[in-house]
Design an enzyme around this catalytic site. Structure first.
Site, PDB file in Angstrom:
ATOM      1  CG  ASP A   1      -1.342   1.258 -19.443  1.00 32.82           C
ATOM      2  OD1 ASP A   1      -0.398   0.517 -19.171  1.00 32.82           O
ATOM      3  OD2 ASP A   1      -2.481   0.841 -19.764  1.00 32.82           O
TER       4      ASP A   1
ATOM      5  CG  ASP B   1      -0.232  -0.453   2.475  1.00 30.40           C
ATOM      6  OD1 ASP B   1       0.833   0.118   2.750  1.00 30.40           O
ATOM      7  OD2 ASP B   1      -0.717  -1.374   3.177  1.00 30.40           O
TER       8      ASP B   1
ATOM      9  CD  GLU C   1       2.739  -0.242 -22.068  1.00 26.02           C
ATOM     10  OE1 GLU C   1       2.913  -1.430 -21.793  1.00 26.02           O
ATOM     11  OE2 GLU C   1       1.596   0.264 -22.103  1.00 26.02           O
TER      12      GLU C   1
HETATM   13  C1  BGC Z   1       0.232  -2.365 -18.673  1.00 31.36           C
HETATM   14  C2  BGC Z   1      -0.293  -3.695 -18.332  1.00 31.36           C
HETATM   15  C3  BGC Z   1      -1.805  -3.645 -18.481  1.00 31.36           C
HETATM   16  C4  BGC Z   1      -2.211  -3.116 -19.860  1.00 31.36           C
HETATM   17  C5  BGC Z   1      -3.631  -2.712 -19.903  1.00 31.36           C
HETATM   18  C6  BGC Z   1      -0.111  -2.316 -20.140  1.00 31.36           C
HETATM   19  O1  BGC Z   1       0.626  -1.752 -20.964  1.00 31.36           O
HETATM   20  O2  BGC Z   1       1.603  -2.203 -18.450  1.00 31.36           O
HETATM   21  O3  BGC Z   1       0.084  -4.120 -17.059  1.00 31.36           O
HETATM   22  O4  BGC Z   1      -2.318  -4.921 -18.339  1.00 31.36           O
HETATM   23  O5  BGC Z   1      -1.465  -2.008 -20.209  1.00 31.36           O
HETATM   24  O6  BGC Z   1      -3.815  -1.530 -19.202  1.00 31.36           O
END
Ligand code: BGC
Length: 535
Positions: free
Chosen positions: A201, A30, A275
């Protein structure tokens, strides 16, 4: 002298909150647990932490299914805890990067609940991708979820909604200005709370094209693209260039807007790292053009074999491509989506490679536990929780192995992580790998990381380009030996099974394995290891 922005050559420590440290005995890490361990993090010598999501979430996908992006999930604490964490990090001069998940929400988000109630054609549905099915009752197209199975789920009135991931993660419709406005609100919310940057993400996934068309799926794959890096690289690349839901031009317009928002926080040097799994690699550099984001992840090293030729190529390419847009690369050997590097390439190899990449220009991302040399946890299928394991009916083992909680101290599992039952079991074989044990062992991976990061800050950061050296190879093949010079440091990695003697000037200041040998002209580099020599 103008100082460089903090993120440029930062070492960023990725914390998966659920697995870091449990402060209240419920078996899950947490925010207060993280705050309690920030001194440990600071002592590693890193510059920043990146927190995987801790927002309100039913946790179907480890928190990447966000039900309220502007609040903290009770399993992790509350907003006051988040503020205390940020304040303590800043006291320690650690920056804080938050994860932002703009491709989808959780199906528990109030918008999706409203969309379900409001029916076809409503403004509420237009925040997501709701479509009628085909006349034969099949989904609007043949797109496949990255976690396996169709990427469409039908609701009781007959419409389908799109989810590139789990059915509990409906994709947002970025053609809708309300979506833009809501995310800008979220970015400001966390920036106002003191966050220094964002990890975006699925940054390449926000814009979809041709929803009415089937994706040509020549291989007839039942799971188009996976994040667990198990997919064959060529197969993945072929799909990445062809799918109509990744890396569309429209995503760049979104990041240009976000960049303006970041820059409006004057004097804060707000940054973001994308990402973006894209192909060809040139496309990744578009995310770091001067009016877009500051960094984009380079995933090459998450899958690279321990082979000099291969590493030389991908490292060089990344440096060159980034420099073509005035950016620096990022390096990551592990993260929460891929097998831990020690499991993937081996213990000595993972240490050698860590030393090697710490010396390269750009930012290094370290996944918590990597500094201990942790391998993946060995799990029973009954322990597994990853939706990719569940949706693929067990065919894909998924990412839980890398997410097993950290061992802190003591002789028996769960090694001080929790006073309760850990959400994933820690392996008893990790006894030697606890923070407590490694602190006491001068040869430990933990002490190697600490020394390396201190020396990196002193001798390598902002010291310009790498210069690959051929002369000390003495006939060794590049496959077996890589040598470069950066600033006053010569870095040599022996990838072969045998020790190699190499002519390098200076004094050896770091060695990833064994003890330092000679400090004169010739250096003996043990098998599968890396040295830094200072001139
Ligand atoms: C995250 C994952 C996730 C996915 C969906 C990815 O790029 O790093 O852990 O499951 O996005 O949000």
């Amino acid at each position: 002298m103008k100082s460089e922005p903090w993120w440029k050559e930062a070492v960023v420590y990725q914390i998966y909150p659920r697995s870091f440290f449990d402060s209240n005995g419920d078996g899950e890490g947490d925010l207060n647990g993280i705050t309690a361990k920030l001194d440990y993090v600071k002592n590693l010598g890193v510059d920043a932490i990146w927190l995987s999501p801790f927002y309100t979430s039913p946790n179907k996908d480890g928190g990447y299914d966000v039900a309220d992006p502007r609040d903290v999930d009770p399993r992790f604490g509350d907003l006051a805890d988040a503020k205390a964490l940020i304040a303590r990090a800043h006291e320690l001069k650690l920056r804080v990067i938050a994860d932002i998940v703009p491709n989808h929400f959780s199906d528990q988000h109030e918008w999706f609940q409203a969309a379900l109630k409001s029916g076809p054609g409503s403004a509420e549905r237009n925040r997501f991708h709701f479509y009628d099915g085909n006349p034969d009752g099949t989904p609007p197209n043949n797109w496949i979820s990255l976690f396996g199975g169709p990427s469409w789920t039908q609701v009781p009135d007959g419409q389908f909604y799109l989810h590139l991931f789990d059915s509990s993660q409906p994709d947002l419709n970025w053609d809708n200005p309300e979506v833009h406005a809501d995310f800008e609100k979220t970015l400001r919310f966390w920036l106002d709370l003191g966050i220094d940057g964002f990890r975006i993400d699925v940054a390449h996934g926000l814009v979809k094209e041709n929803i009415h068309k089937n994706h040509p799926n020549p291989q007839g794959l039942s799971d188009a693209l996976r994040l667990d890096v198990e997919m064959d690289t060529e197969e993945r690349n072929a799909l990445l260039v062809s799918v109509p839901f990744f890396d569309r031009q429209g995503v760049h317009e979104i990041y240009r807007q976000w960049r303006k928002l970041f820059d409006s926080y004057k004097g804060r040097e707000v940054m973001a790292v994308a990402e973006a799994w894209v192909h060809p690699p040139e496309n990744a550099t578009r995310y770091v053009r001067s009016d877009e984001l500051q960094q984009v992840f380079n995933f090459d090293l998450l899958t690279a074999p321990f082979d000099g030729e291969f590493l030389f190529d991908v490292i060089n390419r990344s440096i060159q491509l980034n420099s073509s847009v005035g950016a620096l690369p990022t390096w990551a050997l592990s993260n929460h989506d891929s097998p831990r590097v020690a499991t993937r390439i081996g213990d000595s190899e993972s240490r050698a490679l860590a030393l090697f990449v710490f010396a390269l220009p750009g930012s290094a991302y370290v996944f918590a536990g990597q500094e201990l040399g942790l391998p993946d946890g060995e799990l029973q299928d009954t322990d597994r929780q990853d939706p990719s394991f569940i949706r693929s009916k067990g065919r894909v083992k998924g990412r839980d192995g890398a997410r097993v909680p950290l061992p802190w101290n003591g002789d028996t599992t769960p090694f001080g992580f929790t006073t309760g039952k850990p959400w994933l079991p820690l392996n008893q074989s990790w006894q030697k790998l606890t923070v407590e044990n490694e602190k006491a062992d001068p040869q430990s991976s933990l002490n190697l990381f600490r020394e390396a990061l201190a020396l990196r800050a002193e001798h390598l950061v902002n010291k310009g380009d790498v210069q690959w050296l051929e002369s000390p190879l003495h006939g060794a093949k590049r496959k077996d030996l890589l040598v470069f010079k950066r600033g006053a440091v010569t870095v040599a990695m022996n990838l072969s099974e045998l020790a190699q003697e190499v002519s390098i000037e200076g004094q050896v200041i770091m060695l990833s394995a064994g003890s330092l040998d000679s400090n004169s002209g010739k250096k003996l580099i043990p098998a599968r290891s890396c040295i830094w020599s200072l001139n």
